[in-house]
Design a protein around this motif. Structure first.
Motif, short mmCIF file in Angstrom:
data_model
loop_
_atom_site.label_atom_id
_atom_site.label_comp_id
_atom_site.label_asym_id
_atom_site.label_seq_id
_atom_site.Cartn_x
_atom_site.Cartn_y
_atom_site.Cartn_z
N GLY A 1 0.77 -1.23 0.00
CA GLY A 1 0.00 0.00 0.00
C GLY A 1 0.80 1.28 0.00
N PRO A 2 1.92 1.36 0.74
CA PRO A 2 2.68 2.61 0.76
C PRO A 2 3.22 3.05 -0.61
CG PRO A 2 3.30 1.23 2.61
CD PRO A 2 2.41 0.40 1.72
N PHE A 3 3.25 2.14 -1.56
CA PHE A 3 3.77 2.46 -2.90
C PHE A 3 2.69 2.99 -3.84
CE2 PHE A 3 6.59 -0.75 -1.13
CZ PHE A 3 7.83 -0.18 -1.35
N PHE A 4 1.43 2.82 -3.52
CA PHE A 4 0.35 3.17 -4.43
C PHE A 4 0.27 4.67 -4.68
CE2 PHE A 4 -2.34 -0.72 -2.95
CZ PHE A 4 -1.47 -1.57 -3.61
N ALA A 5 0.15 5.05 -5.95
CA ALA A 5 -0.08 6.44 -6.32
C ALA A 5 -1.58 6.72 -6.35
CB ALA A 5 0.53 6.73 -7.69
N SER A 6 -2.37 5.67 -6.54
CA SER A 6 -3.84 5.76 -6.55
C SER A 6 -4.38 4.39 -6.14
CB SER A 6 -4.35 6.16 -7.93
OG SER A 6 -3.95 5.21 -8.90
N PRO A 7 -5.64 4.33 -5.73
CA PRO A 7 -6.21 3.04 -5.34
C PRO A 7 -6.18 2.05 -6.52
CG PRO A 7 -7.63 4.82 -4.61
CD PRO A 7 -6.59 5.43 -5.51
N PRO A 8 -5.85 0.79 -6.27
CA PRO A 8 -5.85 -0.21 -7.33
C PRO A 8 -7.26 -0.42 -7.89
CG PRO A 8 -4.75 -1.04 -5.37
CD PRO A 8 -5.41 0.24 -4.99
N VAL A 9 -7.32 -0.76 -9.16
CA VAL A 9 -8.58 -1.14 -9.80
C VAL A 9 -8.62 -2.66 -9.83
CG1 VAL A 9 -9.96 -1.05 -11.90
CG2 VAL A 9 -8.63 0.96 -11.18
N VAL A 10 -9.65 -3.25 -9.19
CA VAL A 10 -9.75 -4.70 -9.06
C VAL A 10 -11.02 -5.19 -9.74
CG1 VAL A 10 -9.88 -6.64 -7.43
CG2 VAL A 10 -8.53 -4.61 -6.85
N GLU A 11 -10.87 -6.20 -10.60
CA GLU A 11 -12.02 -6.83 -11.24
C GLU A 11 -11.82 -8.34 -11.22
OE1 GLU A 11 -13.68 -3.91 -14.57
OE2 GLU A 11 -11.65 -4.62 -15.01
N HIS A 12 -12.93 -9.06 -11.31
CA HIS A 12 -12.90 -10.52 -11.28
C HIS A 12 -13.47 -11.07 -12.59
CE1 HIS A 12 -12.96 -9.29 -7.03
NE2 HIS A 12 -12.10 -10.27 -6.90
N PHE A 13 -12.89 -12.17 -13.05
CA PHE A 13 -13.28 -12.77 -14.31
C PHE A 13 -13.48 -14.26 -14.15
CE2 PHE A 13 -10.94 -8.99 -15.21
CZ PHE A 13 -11.54 -8.43 -16.32
N ASN A 14 -14.46 -14.80 -14.87
CA ASN A 14 -14.59 -16.24 -15.04
C ASN A 14 -13.65 -16.64 -16.16
OD1 ASN A 14 -16.70 -17.02 -13.19
ND2 ASN A 14 -18.06 -15.81 -14.48
N ILE A 15 -13.00 -17.76 -16.03
CA ILE A 15 -12.08 -18.25 -17.05
C ILE A 15 -12.91 -18.90 -18.16
CG2 ILE A 15 -10.06 -19.70 -17.53
CD1 ILE A 15 -9.62 -17.42 -15.42
N LEU A 16 -12.78 -18.40 -19.36
CA LEU A 16 -13.47 -18.96 -20.50
C LEU A 16 -12.66 -20.11 -21.11
CD1 LEU A 16 -15.85 -18.87 -22.49
CD2 LEU A 16 -14.54 -17.19 -23.82
N ALA A 17 -11.36 -19.89 -21.28
CA ALA A 17 -10.47 -20.91 -21.81
C ALA A 17 -9.06 -20.64 -21.29
CB ALA A 17 -10.47 -20.87 -23.35
N LYS A 18 -8.30 -21.69 -21.11
CA LYS A 18 -6.94 -21.57 -20.59
C LYS A 18 -6.09 -22.66 -21.21
CE LYS A 18 -4.32 -21.31 -16.32
NZ LYS A 18 -4.28 -21.58 -14.91
N SER A 19 -4.86 -22.30 -21.62
CA SER A 19 -3.96 -23.29 -22.18
C SER A 19 -3.38 -24.13 -21.04
CB SER A 19 -2.84 -22.62 -22.97
OG SER A 19 -2.06 -21.83 -22.11
N ALA A 20 -2.87 -25.29 -21.39
CA ALA A 20 -2.32 -26.22 -20.38
C ALA A 20 -1.03 -25.74 -19.81
CB ALA A 20 -2.11 -27.58 -21.01
#
Length: 100
Positions: free
Chosen positions: A81-100
């Protein structure tokens, strides 16, 4: 599996210190959290103060409830936190496809 995508902007000139801090926080705090699967931290080439953190969780609740509601979240924020210039933007995703 859920992907947490975090867009981080840190204070200019703090990259070296942040690099060490974020890796320590990922290994010592987030890596031990319930439902944690893996992570990738990316440094932007064009904008040196920008990082994109990808964390894979077993469930959304493992991040939003188990981790964010725990003392470990406060420990994580104390490290990075002490390094942040602004609040982080956090989002969540469902995985549609992923390589092995």
């Amino acid at each position: 599996m859920i992907l947490e995508l975090v867009d981080l902007r840190i204070q200019p000139g703090q990259q070296t210190e942040f690099d060490a801090a974020v890796q320590r926080g990922l290994e010592q705090v987030i890596g031990k959290a319930k439902g944690y699967q893996s992570h990738v931290i990316n440094k932007c080439i064009e904008t040196p103060e920008r990082y994109v953190l990808q964390i894979y969780w077993a469930t959304l609740e493992n991040h939003t409830v188990d981790f964010r509601g725990s003392p470990a979240f406060l420990e994580w924020r104390a490290i990075v936190g002490p390094f942040f210039a602004s609040p982080p933007v956090v989002e969540h995703f469902n995985i549609l496809a992923k390589s092995a």
